[in-house]
Design a protein around this motif. Sequence first.
Motif, PDB file in Angstrom:
ATOM      1  N   PRO A   1     -27.699  42.224   8.778  1.00  0.00           N
ATOM      2  CA  PRO A   1     -27.418  41.477   9.999  1.00  0.00           C
ATOM      3  C   PRO A   1     -27.837  40.025   9.843  1.00  0.00           C
ATOM      4  CG  PRO A   1     -29.451  42.717  10.232  1.00  0.00           C
ATOM      5  CD  PRO A   1     -28.875  43.105   8.898  1.00  0.00           C
ATOM      6  N   ALA A   2     -27.118  39.132  10.446  1.00  0.00           N
ATOM      7  CA  ALA A   2     -27.504  37.726  10.404  1.00  0.00           C
ATOM      8  C   ALA A   2     -28.765  37.523  11.218  1.00  0.00           C
ATOM      9  CB  ALA A   2     -26.372  36.858  10.963  1.00  0.00           C
ATOM     10  N   THR A   3     -29.658  36.645  10.712  1.00  0.00           N
ATOM     11  CA  THR A   3     -30.903  36.368  11.424  1.00  0.00           C
ATOM     12  C   THR A   3     -30.911  34.955  11.990  1.00  0.00           C
ATOM     13  OG1 THR A   3     -31.918  35.742   9.320  1.00  0.00           O
ATOM     14  CG2 THR A   3     -32.237  38.011  10.062  1.00  0.00           C
ATOM     15  N   GLY A   4     -29.799  34.275  11.944  1.00  0.00           N
ATOM     16  CA  GLY A   4     -29.722  32.935  12.489  1.00  0.00           C
ATOM     17  C   GLY A   4     -28.293  32.431  12.385  1.00  0.00           C
ATOM     18  N   SER A   5     -28.093  31.192  12.731  1.00  0.00           N
ATOM     19  CA  SER A   5     -26.755  30.626  12.691  1.00  0.00           C
ATOM     20  C   SER A   5     -26.301  30.454  11.256  1.00  0.00           C
ATOM     21  CB  SER A   5     -26.760  29.265  13.401  1.00  0.00           C
ATOM     22  OG  SER A   5     -27.149  29.432  14.756  1.00  0.00           O
ATOM     23  N   ALA A   6     -25.022  30.699  11.004  1.00  0.00           N
ATOM     24  CA  ALA A   6     -24.484  30.560   9.667  1.00  0.00           C
ATOM     25  C   ALA A   6     -24.432  29.086   9.279  1.00  0.00           C
ATOM     26  CB  ALA A   6     -23.097  31.172   9.601  1.00  0.00           C
ATOM     27  N   VAL A   7     -24.747  28.793   8.026  1.00  0.00           N
ATOM     28  CA  VAL A   7     -24.655  27.439   7.495  1.00  0.00           C
ATOM     29  C   VAL A   7     -23.894  27.514   6.181  1.00  0.00           C
ATOM     30  CG1 VAL A   7     -26.751  26.589   8.595  1.00  0.00           C
ATOM     31  CG2 VAL A   7     -26.917  27.731   6.389  1.00  0.00           C
ATOM     32  N   PRO A   8     -23.279  26.413   5.745  1.00  0.00           N
ATOM     33  CA  PRO A   8     -22.413  26.469   4.571  1.00  0.00           C
ATOM     34  C   PRO A   8     -23.181  26.427   3.248  1.00  0.00           C
ATOM     35  CG  PRO A   8     -22.401  24.261   5.478  1.00  0.00           C
ATOM     36  CD  PRO A   8     -23.213  25.102   6.414  1.00  0.00           C
ATOM     37  N   TYR A   9     -24.001  27.412   2.997  1.00  0.00           N
ATOM     38  CA  TYR A   9     -24.712  27.525   1.732  1.00  0.00           C
ATOM     39  C   TYR A   9     -24.363  28.862   1.093  1.00  0.00           C
ATOM     40  CZ  TYR A   9     -27.669  23.486   2.759  1.00  0.00           C
ATOM     41  OH  TYR A   9     -28.132  22.233   3.019  1.00  0.00           O
ATOM     42  N   LEU A  10     -24.186  28.861  -0.223  1.00  0.00           N
ATOM     43  CA  LEU A  10     -23.938  30.075  -0.966  1.00  0.00           C
ATOM     44  C   LEU A  10     -25.056  30.265  -1.985  1.00  0.00           C
ATOM     45  CD1 LEU A  10     -20.094  29.734  -1.656  1.00  0.00           C
ATOM     46  CD2 LEU A  10     -21.215  31.230   0.017  1.00  0.00           C
ATOM     47  N   PRO A  11     -25.391  31.511  -2.332  1.00  0.00           N
ATOM     48  CA  PRO A  11     -26.420  31.738  -3.345  1.00  0.00           C
ATOM     49  C   PRO A  11     -26.062  31.064  -4.668  1.00  0.00           C
ATOM     50  CG  PRO A  11     -25.918  33.768  -2.167  1.00  0.00           C
ATOM     51  CD  PRO A  11     -24.896  32.762  -1.743  1.00  0.00           C
ATOM     52  N   THR A  12     -27.061  30.459  -5.296  1.00  0.00           N
ATOM     53  CA  THR A  12     -26.874  29.856  -6.614  1.00  0.00           C
ATOM     54  C   THR A  12     -26.708  30.952  -7.657  1.00  0.00           C
ATOM     55  OG1 THR A  12     -28.282  28.016  -5.925  1.00  0.00           O
ATOM     56  CG2 THR A  12     -27.861  28.259  -8.286  1.00  0.00           C
ATOM     57  N   LEU A  13     -25.775  30.780  -8.570  1.00  0.00           N
ATOM     58  CA  LEU A  13     -25.500  31.814  -9.569  1.00  0.00           C
ATOM     59  C   LEU A  13     -26.732  32.072 -10.446  1.00  0.00           C
ATOM     60  CD1 LEU A  13     -21.889  30.883 -10.715  1.00  0.00           C
ATOM     61  CD2 LEU A  13     -22.597  32.580  -9.027  1.00  0.00           C
ATOM     62  N   PRO A  14     -27.048  33.341 -10.699  1.00  0.00           N
ATOM     63  CA  PRO A  14     -28.269  33.693 -11.444  1.00  0.00           C
ATOM     64  C   PRO A  14     -28.079  33.672 -12.954  1.00  0.00           C
ATOM     65  CG  PRO A  14     -27.217  35.683 -10.669  1.00  0.00           C
ATOM     66  CD  PRO A  14     -26.382  34.538 -10.148  1.00  0.00           C
ATOM     67  N   ILE A  15     -27.500  32.605 -13.481  1.00  0.00           N
ATOM     68  CA  ILE A  15     -27.309  32.470 -14.918  1.00  0.00           C
ATOM     69  C   ILE A  15     -27.467  31.005 -15.272  1.00  0.00           C
ATOM     70  CG2 ILE A  15     -24.811  32.101 -14.870  1.00  0.00           C
ATOM     71  CD1 ILE A  15     -24.642  34.052 -17.276  1.00  0.00           C
ATOM     72  N   GLY A  16     -28.101  30.748 -16.435  1.00  0.00           N
ATOM     73  CA  GLY A  16     -28.409  29.365 -16.760  1.00  0.00           C
ATOM     74  C   GLY A  16     -27.895  28.943 -18.115  1.00  0.00           C
TER      75      GLY A  16
ATOM     76  N   SER B   1     -32.538  33.476   1.940  1.00  0.00           N
ATOM     77  CA  SER B   1     -31.264  34.141   1.671  1.00  0.00           C
ATOM     78  C   SER B   1     -31.521  35.534   1.137  1.00  0.00           C
ATOM     79  CB  SER B   1     -30.455  33.351   0.644  1.00  0.00           C
ATOM     80  OG  SER B   1     -29.273  34.062   0.282  1.00  0.00           O
ATOM     81  N   SER B   2     -30.642  36.457   1.515  1.00  0.00           N
ATOM     82  CA  SER B   2     -30.648  37.792   0.930  1.00  0.00           C
ATOM     83  C   SER B   2     -29.370  38.023   0.140  1.00  0.00           C
ATOM     84  CB  SER B   2     -30.744  38.842   2.041  1.00  0.00           C
ATOM     85  OG  SER B   2     -29.573  38.789   2.846  1.00  0.00           O
ATOM     86  N   GLY B   3     -28.529  37.018   0.062  1.00  0.00           N
ATOM     87  CA  GLY B   3     -27.220  37.137  -0.572  1.00  0.00           C
ATOM     88  C   GLY B   3     -26.143  36.931   0.476  1.00  0.00           C
ATOM     89  N   PRO B   4     -25.773  37.991   1.196  1.00  0.00           N
ATOM     90  CA  PRO B   4     -24.772  37.823   2.248  1.00  0.00           C
ATOM     91  C   PRO B   4     -25.295  37.055   3.447  1.00  0.00           C
ATOM     92  CG  PRO B   4     -25.558  40.081   2.191  1.00  0.00           C
ATOM     93  CD  PRO B   4     -26.125  39.401   0.987  1.00  0.00           C
ATOM     94  N   THR B   5     -26.601  37.140   3.720  1.00  0.00           N
ATOM     95  CA  THR B   5     -27.198  36.365   4.803  1.00  0.00           C
ATOM     96  C   THR B   5     -27.924  35.182   4.194  1.00  0.00           C
ATOM     97  OG1 THR B   5     -27.494  38.297   6.212  1.00  0.00           O
ATOM     98  CG2 THR B   5     -28.843  36.372   6.705  1.00  0.00           C
ATOM     99  N   THR B   6     -27.383  33.977   4.366  1.00  0.00           N
ATOM    100  CA  THR B   6     -27.991  32.764   3.835  1.00  0.00           C
ATOM    101  C   THR B   6     -28.164  31.764   4.972  1.00  0.00           C
ATOM    102  OG1 THR B   6     -27.093  33.071   1.610  1.00  0.00           O
ATOM    103  CG2 THR B   6     -27.708  30.833   2.244  1.00  0.00           C
ATOM    104  N   LEU B   7     -29.410  31.350   5.191  1.00  0.00           N
ATOM    105  CA  LEU B   7     -29.710  30.469   6.315  1.00  0.00           C
ATOM    106  C   LEU B   7     -29.822  29.010   5.913  1.00  0.00           C
ATOM    107  CD1 LEU B   7     -32.416  32.708   8.022  1.00  0.00           C
ATOM    108  CD2 LEU B   7     -29.941  32.697   8.369  1.00  0.00           C
TER     109      LEU B   7
END
Length: 407
Positions: free
Chosen positions: A27-42, A315-321
Amino acid sequence: MISSGLPSIRAAVLLAAVSALAAVSLPATGSAVPYLPTLPIGSPSYTVNVNRPDGAARYIFYTAGVSAAALIPAVGAALSGLPGGAPANVIADRSGREIWRYTPPAGQGVANFRTQTYRGKPVLTWWQGGTVGGHGSGVDYVADDHYQIIATVTPGAGLSSDVHEFRLTPDNHALITSYQEVPADLTAIGGPRNGMMFDCIAAVVDVATNEVLFRWSAAQHIPLTDTQFPGLIPGNTSYDPYHMNSIALDPSGNLVISMRNTSAVYDIDTHTGAVNWQLGGKGSTLDLGPGVQFAFQHDAEFSDPATLRLFNDNSSGPTTLGPSSVQWIHLDLEARRATLIRNQTHPDGLVTVAMGNAQDLPNGNTLVGWGVVPRISEFSPTGELVYDVTLPFGTYRAYSDSWTPAP
Protein backbone atom coordinates in the motif's frame (compact mmCIF):
# COMPACT_ATOMS: atom_id res chain seq x y z
CA MET A 1 22.72 2.80 -17.71
CA ILE A 2 24.02 -0.75 -17.92
CA SER A 3 27.59 -0.80 -19.17
CA SER A 4 27.98 -2.40 -22.58
CA GLY A 5 31.05 -4.21 -21.25
CA LEU A 6 29.03 -6.25 -18.78
CA PRO A 7 27.89 -9.72 -19.79
CA SER A 8 24.40 -9.73 -21.23
CA ILE A 9 23.34 -12.31 -18.66
CA ARG A 10 23.88 -9.72 -15.92
CA ALA A 11 21.45 -7.39 -17.63
CA ALA A 12 18.92 -10.21 -17.97
CA VAL A 13 19.18 -11.17 -14.30
CA LEU A 14 18.94 -7.51 -13.32
CA LEU A 15 15.71 -7.11 -15.22
CA ALA A 16 14.38 -10.21 -13.49
CA ALA A 17 15.29 -8.68 -10.12
CA VAL A 18 13.51 -5.42 -10.87
CA SER A 19 10.45 -7.31 -12.13
CA ALA A 20 10.39 -9.41 -8.96
CA LEU A 21 10.52 -6.32 -6.77
CA ALA A 22 7.74 -4.73 -8.76
CA ALA A 23 5.60 -7.80 -8.21
CA VAL A 24 5.45 -7.15 -4.46
CA SER A 25 2.17 -5.34 -3.85
CA LEU A 26 2.36 -2.75 -1.07
CA PRO A 27 0.00 0.00 0.00
CA ALA A 28 1.16 3.54 -0.63
CA THR A 29 2.25 5.38 2.51
CA GLY A 30 2.22 8.86 1.04
CA SER A 31 1.73 10.86 -2.12
CA ALA A 32 3.31 9.45 -5.25
CA VAL A 33 6.39 11.28 -6.55
CA PRO A 34 8.26 10.72 -9.83
CA TYR A 35 11.13 8.63 -8.48
CA LEU A 36 12.05 5.11 -9.55
CA PRO A 37 14.38 2.68 -7.74
CA THR A 38 17.99 2.93 -8.89
CA LEU A 39 19.10 -0.21 -10.72
CA PRO A 40 21.06 -2.59 -8.43
CA ILE A 41 24.00 -3.10 -10.79
CA GLY A 42 27.18 -1.09 -11.13
CA SER A 43 30.63 -1.18 -12.70
CA PRO A 44 32.66 -4.34 -13.44
CA SER A 45 35.02 -3.51 -10.54
CA TYR A 46 35.58 -1.02 -7.70
CA THR A 47 35.47 2.29 -9.57
CA VAL A 48 36.35 5.61 -7.92
CA ASN A 49 34.19 8.48 -9.16
CA VAL A 50 35.21 11.19 -6.66
CA ASN A 51 38.22 11.26 -4.30
CA ARG A 52 38.88 14.70 -2.91
CA PRO A 53 41.87 15.28 -0.61
CA ASP A 54 39.62 16.44 2.24
CA GLY A 55 38.11 12.95 2.53
CA ALA A 56 39.09 10.64 5.37
CA ALA A 57 42.35 8.80 4.52
CA ARG A 58 41.16 5.45 5.87
CA TYR A 59 40.33 2.01 4.53
CA ILE A 60 36.93 0.92 3.24
CA PHE A 61 35.34 -2.21 4.75
CA TYR A 62 32.52 -3.81 2.80
CA THR A 63 31.06 -7.13 1.68
CA ALA A 64 31.32 -7.92 -2.02
CA GLY A 65 28.71 -9.95 -3.84
CA VAL A 66 25.00 -10.25 -3.20
CA SER A 67 23.93 -9.90 0.43
CA ALA A 68 21.68 -12.35 2.24
CA ALA A 69 19.67 -9.27 3.19
CA ALA A 70 18.63 -8.82 -0.45
CA LEU A 71 14.87 -9.22 -0.74
CA ILE A 72 14.66 -11.78 -3.53
CA PRO A 73 16.54 -15.01 -2.68
CA ALA A 74 16.42 -16.53 -6.18
CA VAL A 75 17.94 -13.38 -7.68
CA GLY A 76 20.77 -13.44 -5.16
CA ALA A 77 21.59 -17.03 -6.02
CA ALA A 78 21.66 -16.24 -9.73
CA LEU A 79 23.87 -13.17 -9.37
CA SER A 80 26.40 -14.88 -7.07
CA GLY A 81 27.87 -16.80 -10.00
CA LEU A 82 28.54 -13.68 -12.08
CA PRO A 83 31.73 -11.55 -12.00
CA GLY A 84 31.76 -9.60 -8.75
CA GLY A 85 28.78 -11.55 -7.42
CA ALA A 86 30.63 -14.04 -5.21
CA PRO A 87 30.37 -13.22 -1.49
CA ALA A 88 33.52 -11.95 0.25
CA ASN A 89 34.67 -9.63 3.03
CA VAL A 90 36.96 -6.95 1.62
CA ILE A 91 39.31 -4.33 3.04
CA ALA A 92 40.34 -1.85 0.35
CA ASP A 93 42.21 1.41 0.28
CA ARG A 94 40.49 4.44 -1.17
CA SER A 95 41.76 3.66 -4.65
CA GLY A 96 40.01 0.29 -4.49
CA ARG A 97 43.19 -1.76 -4.09
CA GLU A 98 42.37 -4.76 -1.92
CA ILE A 99 44.33 -5.14 1.30
CA TRP A 100 42.58 -8.30 2.47
CA ARG A 101 39.81 -10.56 1.24
CA TYR A 102 37.98 -13.38 2.99
CA THR A 103 35.87 -15.77 0.93
CA PRO A 104 33.46 -18.05 2.85
CA PRO A 105 33.01 -21.75 2.09
CA ALA A 106 30.87 -22.65 -0.92
CA GLY A 107 27.17 -22.22 -0.27
CA GLN A 108 27.63 -19.61 2.45
CA GLY A 109 27.35 -15.86 2.37
CA VAL A 110 28.90 -13.08 4.45
CA ALA A 111 27.61 -9.63 5.37
CA ASN A 112 27.89 -6.74 7.80
CA PHE A 113 31.71 -6.76 7.71
CA ARG A 114 33.26 -4.05 9.85
CA THR A 115 35.79 -3.11 12.51
CA GLN A 116 34.68 -3.00 16.13
CA THR A 117 36.26 -3.07 19.57
CA TYR A 118 36.29 -6.14 21.81
CA ARG A 119 38.02 -6.22 25.20
CA GLY A 120 39.69 -2.93 24.34
CA LYS A 121 41.26 -4.16 21.10
CA PRO A 122 40.32 -3.64 17.45
CA VAL A 123 38.66 -6.63 15.83
CA LEU A 124 36.93 -7.56 12.60
CA THR A 125 33.36 -8.81 12.80
CA TRP A 126 30.88 -10.25 10.32
CA TRP A 127 27.89 -12.52 9.83
CA GLN A 128 28.22 -15.78 7.89
CA GLY A 129 25.58 -18.29 6.84
CA GLY A 130 22.73 -19.01 4.46
CA THR A 131 20.03 -16.85 2.90
CA VAL A 132 16.37 -17.14 3.88
CA GLY A 133 14.31 -14.69 1.80
CA GLY A 134 15.37 -11.24 3.00
CA HIS A 135 17.27 -12.34 6.10
CA GLY A 136 19.94 -14.83 7.09
CA SER A 137 20.47 -17.95 9.18
CA GLY A 138 24.02 -18.30 10.45
CA VAL A 139 26.68 -17.34 12.98
CA ASP A 140 28.44 -14.11 13.97
CA TYR A 141 32.25 -14.05 13.94
CA VAL A 142 34.92 -12.02 15.73
CA ALA A 143 38.49 -12.06 14.35
CA ASP A 144 41.63 -10.47 15.80
CA ASP A 145 44.24 -8.35 14.01
CA HIS A 146 45.93 -11.56 12.83
CA TYR A 147 42.67 -12.40 11.00
CA GLN A 148 42.18 -15.33 13.36
CA ILE A 149 38.64 -16.07 14.59
CA ILE A 150 38.55 -15.64 18.36
CA ALA A 151 34.80 -15.89 19.02
CA THR A 152 31.57 -17.10 17.43
CA VAL A 153 28.24 -15.85 18.72
CA THR A 154 24.59 -16.88 18.31
CA PRO A 155 21.43 -15.68 20.09
CA GLY A 156 20.70 -18.96 21.91
CA ALA A 157 17.40 -20.81 22.42
CA GLY A 158 17.86 -22.68 19.16
CA LEU A 159 17.90 -19.44 17.16
CA SER A 160 20.49 -18.59 14.54
CA SER A 161 22.13 -15.23 13.96
CA ASP A 162 20.49 -13.09 11.31
CA VAL A 163 22.45 -11.05 8.79
CA HIS A 164 21.11 -7.66 9.85
CA GLU A 165 22.82 -6.84 13.14
CA PHE A 166 25.90 -7.88 15.07
CA ARG A 167 26.96 -4.89 17.16
CA LEU A 168 29.47 -5.08 20.01
CA THR A 169 28.92 -2.87 23.06
CA PRO A 170 31.49 -1.29 25.40
CA ASP A 171 30.76 -3.98 28.03
CA ASN A 172 31.70 -6.76 25.56
CA HIS A 173 28.14 -7.79 24.84
CA ALA A 174 26.65 -8.30 21.38
CA LEU A 175 23.37 -7.05 19.95
CA ILE A 176 22.02 -9.67 17.53
CA THR A 177 18.96 -9.95 15.32
CA SER A 178 17.31 -13.30 14.61
CA TYR A 179 14.18 -14.41 12.77
CA GLN A 180 11.90 -17.15 14.09
CA GLU A 181 9.22 -18.75 11.92
CA VAL A 182 6.00 -19.09 13.91
CA PRO A 183 2.34 -19.93 13.18
CA ALA A 184 -0.02 -16.95 13.22
CA ASP A 185 -3.51 -15.77 12.39
CA LEU A 186 -2.77 -13.31 9.59
CA THR A 187 -6.31 -12.38 8.62
CA ALA A 188 -5.84 -8.87 10.06
CA ILE A 189 -3.33 -8.14 7.28
CA GLY A 190 -5.09 -10.07 4.54
CA GLY A 191 -3.29 -13.37 5.09
CA PRO A 192 -4.51 -16.85 6.03
CA ARG A 193 -5.94 -17.72 9.44
CA ASN A 194 -3.50 -20.60 9.82
CA GLY A 195 -0.49 -18.89 8.31
CA MET A 196 3.21 -18.67 9.03
CA MET A 197 5.23 -15.55 9.70
CA PHE A 198 8.65 -14.46 10.89
CA ASP A 199 8.81 -13.06 14.40
CA CYS A 200 11.86 -10.83 14.88
CA ILE A 201 14.00 -11.27 17.97
CA ALA A 202 16.50 -8.85 19.49
CA ALA A 203 19.06 -10.47 21.78
CA VAL A 204 21.80 -9.16 24.04
CA VAL A 205 24.50 -11.82 24.37
CA ASP A 206 27.72 -12.02 26.39
CA VAL A 207 30.36 -12.67 23.72
CA ALA A 208 32.76 -14.62 25.96
CA THR A 209 30.16 -17.06 27.32
CA ASN A 210 27.34 -16.90 24.72
CA GLU A 211 24.95 -16.31 27.64
CA VAL A 212 21.77 -14.53 26.55
CA LEU A 213 21.22 -11.58 28.87
CA PHE A 214 18.06 -10.16 27.27
CA ARG A 215 15.69 -11.28 24.54
CA TRP A 216 12.82 -9.27 23.00
CA SER A 217 10.12 -10.40 20.56
CA ALA A 218 8.53 -7.99 18.09
CA ALA A 219 5.37 -10.12 17.85
CA GLN A 220 4.81 -9.84 21.59
CA HIS A 221 5.00 -6.04 21.61
CA ILE A 222 4.10 -4.61 18.19
CA PRO A 223 0.60 -5.02 16.67
CA LEU A 224 0.58 -7.06 13.49
CA THR A 225 -1.55 -4.36 11.85
CA ASP A 226 1.33 -1.85 12.20
CA THR A 227 3.01 -3.51 9.24
CA GLN A 228 3.38 -1.61 5.99
CA PHE A 229 4.40 -4.78 4.18
CA PRO A 230 1.36 -7.10 4.35
CA GLY A 231 2.26 -9.17 1.29
CA LEU A 232 4.74 -11.98 0.61
CA ILE A 233 8.24 -11.64 -0.77
CA PRO A 234 8.27 -13.52 -4.10
CA GLY A 235 9.40 -17.07 -3.48
CA ASN A 236 8.45 -17.03 0.22
CA THR A 237 5.52 -18.70 1.95
CA SER A 238 5.93 -17.00 5.34
CA TYR A 239 4.95 -13.39 5.96
CA ASP A 240 7.48 -10.84 7.24
CA PRO A 241 5.44 -8.08 8.92
CA TYR A 242 8.30 -6.59 11.01
CA HIS A 243 11.73 -7.16 9.39
CA MET A 244 14.01 -5.98 12.18
CA ASN A 245 17.20 -4.63 10.62
CA SER A 246 19.22 -2.81 13.28
CA ILE A 247 19.79 -2.72 17.01
CA ALA A 248 21.85 -0.09 18.83
CA LEU A 249 22.09 1.38 22.33
CA ASP A 250 20.46 4.63 23.34
CA PRO A 251 22.27 6.98 25.76
CA SER A 252 20.68 5.16 28.73
CA GLY A 253 21.64 1.67 27.58
CA ASN A 254 18.21 0.72 26.25
CA LEU A 255 17.81 -0.79 22.79
CA VAL A 256 17.04 1.27 19.70
CA ILE A 257 15.43 -1.07 17.15
CA SER A 258 14.64 -0.32 13.52
CA MET A 259 11.99 -2.37 11.75
CA ARG A 260 11.84 -1.88 8.01
CA ASN A 261 8.37 -3.23 7.42
CA THR A 262 6.67 -0.98 9.98
CA SER A 263 8.70 2.09 8.89
CA ALA A 264 9.35 2.83 12.55
CA VAL A 265 12.12 3.00 15.16
CA TYR A 266 11.47 1.80 18.72
CA ASP A 267 13.23 2.41 22.02
CA ILE A 268 13.01 -0.71 24.20
CA ASP A 269 13.45 -0.87 27.98
CA THR A 270 16.00 -3.63 28.61
CA HIS A 271 14.50 -4.41 32.04
CA THR A 272 10.81 -4.69 31.18
CA GLY A 273 10.71 -5.02 27.38
CA ALA A 274 8.28 -2.11 27.20
CA VAL A 275 8.38 0.33 24.30
CA ASN A 276 9.60 3.66 25.74
CA TRP A 277 8.91 5.57 22.53
CA GLN A 278 8.21 5.03 18.85
CA LEU A 279 9.44 7.25 16.02
CA GLY A 280 7.50 7.06 12.77
CA GLY A 281 5.21 4.34 11.46
CA LYS A 282 1.63 3.91 12.60
CA GLY A 283 1.04 5.43 16.01
CA SER A 284 4.30 7.33 16.51
CA THR A 285 4.51 8.47 20.13
CA LEU A 286 6.74 11.38 19.09
CA ASP A 287 5.33 14.30 17.11
CA LEU A 288 7.14 14.51 13.79
CA GLY A 289 8.31 17.97 12.83
CA PRO A 290 8.55 19.24 9.23
CA GLY A 291 10.72 16.98 7.08
CA VAL A 292 10.80 14.07 9.52
CA GLN A 293 9.53 11.61 6.94
CA PHE A 294 11.15 8.23 6.37
CA ALA A 295 10.06 4.80 5.23
CA PHE A 296 11.53 1.26 5.08
CA GLN A 297 14.58 2.62 6.93
CA HIS A 298 17.78 0.89 8.10
CA ASP A 299 20.62 1.45 10.58
CA ALA A 300 19.01 3.66 13.24
CA GLU A 301 21.48 4.74 15.93
CA PHE A 302 22.35 7.73 18.09
CA SER A 303 25.12 9.96 16.76
CA ASP A 304 25.00 12.05 19.95
CA PRO A 305 22.82 11.85 23.11
CA ALA A 306 19.96 13.79 21.51
CA THR A 307 20.31 12.95 17.81
CA LEU A 308 19.13 9.81 16.07
CA ARG A 309 20.67 9.08 12.67
CA LEU A 310 19.10 6.64 10.21
CA PHE A 311 19.35 5.55 6.60
CA ASN A 312 16.05 6.44 4.96
CA ASP A 313 15.50 4.02 2.07
CA ASN A 314 12.24 5.84 1.32
CA SER A 315 11.30 3.03 -1.05
CA SER A 316 10.24 -0.60 -1.04
CA GLY A 317 10.32 -0.86 -4.83
CA PRO A 318 6.72 -0.34 -5.93
CA THR A 319 6.18 2.23 -3.16
CA THR A 320 8.71 5.06 -3.59
CA LEU A 321 8.26 8.30 -1.68
CA GLY A 322 11.39 10.09 -2.86
CA PRO A 323 15.16 9.73 -2.99
CA SER A 324 16.94 7.75 -0.31
CA SER A 325 18.88 9.75 2.25
CA VAL A 326 20.58 9.87 5.62
CA GLN A 327 18.56 11.75 8.23
CA TRP A 328 19.72 13.26 11.51
CA ILE A 329 16.74 13.79 13.81
CA HIS A 330 16.80 15.67 17.13
CA LEU A 331 14.69 13.95 19.79
CA ASP A 332 13.21 16.00 22.60
CA LEU A 333 11.81 13.19 24.72
CA GLU A 334 10.35 15.50 27.36
CA ALA A 335 8.36 17.43 24.76
CA ARG A 336 7.80 14.20 22.77
CA ARG A 337 8.91 15.91 19.57
CA ALA A 338 11.24 14.96 16.71
CA THR A 339 12.90 17.69 14.63
CA LEU A 340 14.84 17.19 11.40
CA ILE A 341 18.40 18.50 11.58
CA ARG A 342 19.74 17.34 8.22
CA ASN A 343 18.65 15.23 5.26
CA GLN A 344 21.55 14.09 3.07
CA THR A 345 20.72 12.76 -0.39
CA HIS A 346 23.12 11.73 -3.16
CA PRO A 347 23.64 14.19 -6.05
CA ASP A 348 22.46 11.44 -8.42
CA GLY A 349 19.15 11.09 -6.55
CA LEU A 350 19.76 7.45 -5.66
CA VAL A 351 16.74 5.39 -4.58
CA THR A 352 17.56 2.27 -2.57
CA VAL A 353 14.85 -0.35 -2.12
CA ALA A 354 16.71 -2.31 0.59
CA MET A 355 19.71 -2.22 2.92
CA GLY A 356 21.97 0.82 3.50
CA ASN A 357 23.81 2.51 6.38
CA ALA A 358 25.67 5.61 7.51
CA GLN A 359 28.75 6.12 9.69
CA ASP A 360 29.96 9.27 11.43
CA LEU A 361 33.70 9.72 10.79
CA PRO A 362 36.19 11.37 13.19
CA ASN A 363 36.76 14.33 10.84
CA GLY A 364 33.05 15.19 10.90
CA ASN A 365 32.30 13.59 7.54
CA THR A 366 29.75 10.83 6.99
CA LEU A 367 30.29 7.60 5.07
CA VAL A 368 27.18 6.18 3.40
CA GLY A 369 26.64 2.69 2.02
CA TRP A 370 23.70 2.78 -0.40
CA GLY A 371 22.56 -0.81 0.14
CA VAL A 372 21.40 -2.65 -2.99
CA VAL A 373 22.48 0.36 -5.03
CA PRO A 374 26.20 -0.35 -5.59
CA ARG A 375 27.61 2.95 -4.35
CA ILE A 376 29.65 4.05 -1.33
CA SER A 377 29.91 7.79 -0.65
CA GLU A 378 31.44 10.21 1.82
CA PHE A 379 29.97 13.64 2.55
CA SER A 380 31.36 16.66 4.37
CA PRO A 381 29.32 18.24 7.21
CA THR A 382 28.02 20.79 4.69
CA GLY A 383 26.87 18.05 2.31
CA GLU A 384 29.67 18.15 -0.25
CA LEU A 385 30.49 14.83 -1.93
CA VAL A 386 34.17 14.16 -1.18
CA TYR A 387 34.37 10.44 -2.04
CA ASP A 388 32.21 8.24 -4.20
CA VAL A 389 32.69 4.76 -5.67
CA THR A 390 30.68 2.31 -7.73
CA LEU A 391 30.79 -1.43 -7.01
CA PRO A 392 29.60 -4.32 -9.19
CA PHE A 393 26.76 -5.02 -6.74
CA GLY A 394 25.45 -3.44 -3.56
CA THR A 395 26.79 -4.03 -0.07
CA TYR A 396 24.62 -4.43 3.02
CA ARG A 397 26.69 -1.91 4.97
CA ALA A 398 29.95 -0.07 4.30
CA TYR A 399 32.43 1.38 6.80
CA SER A 400 35.60 3.44 6.82
CA ASP A 401 38.26 2.99 9.50
CA SER A 402 41.98 2.76 10.12
CA TRP A 403 43.42 -0.74 10.26
CA THR A 404 46.87 -2.06 11.14
CA PRO A 405 47.14 -5.84 11.01
CA ALA A 406 49.48 -7.43 13.51
CA PRO A 407 52.90 -8.42 12.11
